[in-house]
Enzyme design. Sequence first.
Site, mmCIF file in Angstrom:
data_model
loop_
_atom_site.group_PDB
_atom_site.id
_atom_site.type_symbol
_atom_site.label_atom_id
_atom_site.label_comp_id
_atom_site.label_asym_id
_atom_site.label_seq_id
_atom_site.Cartn_x
_atom_site.Cartn_y
_atom_site.Cartn_z
ATOM 1 N N ARG A 237 44.741 44.340 34.885
ATOM 2 C CA ARG A 237 45.823 43.621 35.554
ATOM 3 C C ARG A 237 47.042 43.766 34.655
ATOM 4 N NH1 ARG A 237 43.054 43.700 39.444
ATOM 5 N NH2 ARG A 237 42.271 41.975 40.705
ATOM 6 N N GLU A 266 54.284 42.953 40.523
ATOM 7 C CA GLU A 266 53.914 43.895 41.587
ATOM 8 C C GLU A 266 54.421 43.392 42.935
ATOM 9 O OE1 GLU A 266 49.686 44.618 41.390
ATOM 10 O OE2 GLU A 266 49.822 45.418 39.367
ATOM 11 N N HIS A 285 48.763 50.061 42.030
ATOM 12 C CA HIS A 285 47.580 49.170 42.075
ATOM 13 C C HIS A 285 46.655 49.577 43.231
ATOM 14 C CE1 HIS A 285 45.926 44.875 41.247
ATOM 15 N NE2 HIS A 285 44.962 45.750 41.496
HETATM 16 P P1 NAP Z 1 32.935 42.857 34.835
HETATM 17 O O1 NAP Z 1 31.691 43.599 35.199
HETATM 18 O O2 NAP Z 1 32.903 41.379 34.813
HETATM 19 O O3 NAP Z 1 33.424 43.423 33.417
HETATM 20 C C1 NAP Z 1 34.427 42.836 32.664
HETATM 21 C C2 NAP Z 1 34.244 43.220 31.213
HETATM 22 O O4 NAP Z 1 35.351 42.687 30.465
HETATM 23 C C3 NAP Z 1 32.974 42.668 30.584
HETATM 24 O O5 NAP Z 1 32.369 43.666 29.817
HETATM 25 C C4 NAP Z 1 33.484 41.544 29.689
HETATM 26 O O6 NAP Z 1 32.705 41.365 28.523
HETATM 27 C C5 NAP Z 1 34.835 42.077 29.290
HETATM 28 N N1 NAP Z 1 35.693 40.997 28.812
HETATM 29 C C6 NAP Z 1 35.999 39.830 29.413
HETATM 30 N N2 NAP Z 1 36.779 39.087 28.616
HETATM 31 C C7 NAP Z 1 36.955 39.790 27.486
HETATM 32 C C8 NAP Z 1 37.639 39.550 26.272
HETATM 33 N N3 NAP Z 1 38.307 38.406 26.072
HETATM 34 N N4 NAP Z 1 37.604 40.512 25.309
HETATM 35 C C9 NAP Z 1 36.916 41.657 25.498
HETATM 36 N N5 NAP Z 1 36.247 41.943 26.636
HETATM 37 C C10 NAP Z 1 36.266 41.026 27.606
HETATM 38 O O7 NAP Z 1 34.101 43.231 35.827
HETATM 39 P P2 NAP Z 1 34.401 44.641 36.558
HETATM 40 O O8 NAP Z 1 33.786 44.646 37.915
HETATM 41 O O9 NAP Z 1 34.111 45.760 35.632
HETATM 42 O O10 NAP Z 1 35.994 44.491 36.759
HETATM 43 C C11 NAP Z 1 36.828 44.317 35.640
HETATM 44 C C12 NAP Z 1 38.265 44.050 36.041
HETATM 45 O O11 NAP Z 1 38.873 45.244 36.498
HETATM 46 C C13 NAP Z 1 38.484 43.074 37.206
HETATM 47 O O12 NAP Z 1 38.366 41.724 36.800
HETATM 48 C C14 NAP Z 1 39.893 43.416 37.635
HETATM 49 O O13 NAP Z 1 40.842 42.672 36.895
HETATM 50 C C15 NAP Z 1 40.014 44.904 37.272
HETATM 51 N N6 NAP Z 1 40.035 45.733 38.495
HETATM 52 C C16 NAP Z 1 41.168 46.439 38.777
HETATM 53 C C17 NAP Z 1 41.209 47.201 39.921
HETATM 54 C C18 NAP Z 1 42.418 48.022 40.265
HETATM 55 O O14 NAP Z 1 42.670 48.275 41.438
HETATM 56 N N7 NAP Z 1 43.180 48.471 39.280
HETATM 57 C C19 NAP Z 1 40.127 47.232 40.811
HETATM 58 C C20 NAP Z 1 39.004 46.500 40.482
HETATM 59 C C21 NAP Z 1 38.967 45.747 39.323
HETATM 60 P P3 NAP Z 1 31.234 40.708 28.562
HETATM 61 O O15 NAP Z 1 30.405 41.610 29.423
HETATM 62 O O16 NAP Z 1 30.811 40.747 27.164
HETATM 63 O O17 NAP Z 1 31.395 39.359 29.172
#
Ligand code: NAP
Length: 326
Positions: A237, A266, A285
């Site tokens: 984000r 955005e 995005h």
């Molecule tokens: P996820 O499976 O929950 O993975 C998030 C990862 O971030 C986990 O490994 C988590 O660590 C880590 N994390 C959280 N807080 C942290 C911190 N303070 N320091 C270091 N690492 C941290 O989620 P996902 O499905 O992969 O999605 C991740 C994010 O991508 C979404 O929340 C969204 O913001 C973004 N996204 C963007 C798009 C786009 O269109 N650009 C599309 C989809 C998603 P732990 O596993 O150790 O808890």
Amino acid sequence: MKKKIIAYNRVETPVLNELQEKYDVKFFKNIDPKTDTDFLAHLSESEGIIGLELEVDEELLEKAPHLKVVSNVSVGYNNLDIDALTKRNIMATNTPDVLTDTVADTIFGILLSAARRIPELDHFVKSRKWTEALEPEHFGVDVHHKTLGIIGMGRIGQAIAQRANHGFNMDILYHSRSRKKDAEEKYNATYCSLDNLLSKADFIVLITPLTKETEGMIGRREFEKMKENAIFINGSRGKTIVEKDLIEALRNGEIAAAGLDVFEQEPVNHDNPLLDMKNVVTLPHIGSSTFETELAMSKLAAKNLEAGLKGEMPPTLINKEVWKEK
Ligand code: NAP
């Protein structure tokens, strides 16, 4: 009488049509949800909300006394005040997994584009500037066999690691809150501190959720730690980085290039200096937005919504503490 539902910004048409057969659904787009009288009237009687990027906070919830479920058509849910929803026993849901590979593809596309300068060279060819043999000033850098640092080794982070390691023979460094032993084995990935990752990686991908802890996590200090030839990609984000510090780092040559699918504001402000930098690859995005995946996300969001309305547990409920078996 049919239950009232609000659909907001994006729900794919076939899914919206199906919902409209069962519920009194009103679709809103390009409105100000704080002042739009039609929206606020519908909200005051609605039991469900389905859609993208609606800010659901205390102020909105006070105007929604019948709300039972808020179904986000995205995996990220930084637009939802989860504490405020939980306090009112309102279910919040998102759409994990169905978009993982698509987002990983997009991020890898940005990474390759920035390394090999694909958008810039596309513009060079189409603007009829390719008139003689190329000079090194047009060369890019290799991706294969380089080191990729992934910040946020969750579902999408691991799908990026898979592409990078299995497809491009990259070494993987990663940082997240917890270690992922399984991913370490599968993708030959090494867990390290954030600072270690920043100082060693050739490519750095940020793919954490936006939370209080991750807001502004990559700023001046972190850009200073990166290598001068590092390429930084943000797919999480806009607010997980300090955008003005990225601009400074690029201007000062502290890093080589950047790739951005997300921005602090955005749609991006047209005066944003990042838009004038040749070494910055930009996307609007669109990480998860393919026809197939948008439909899959809308379908999952509709399943979540309908389950919540029927008093069943939604498949991908975020605030599980509100769930009480009937
Ligand atoms: P996820 O499976 O929950 O993975 C998030 C990862 O971030 C986990 O490994 C988590 O660590 C880590 N994390 C959280 N807080 C942290 C911190 N303070 N320091 C270091 N690492 C941290 O989620 P996902 O499905 O992969 O999605 C991740 C994010 O991508 C979404 O929340 C969204 O913001 C973004 N996204 C963007 C798009 C786009 O269109 N650009 C599309 C989809 C998603 P732990 O596993 O150790 O808890």
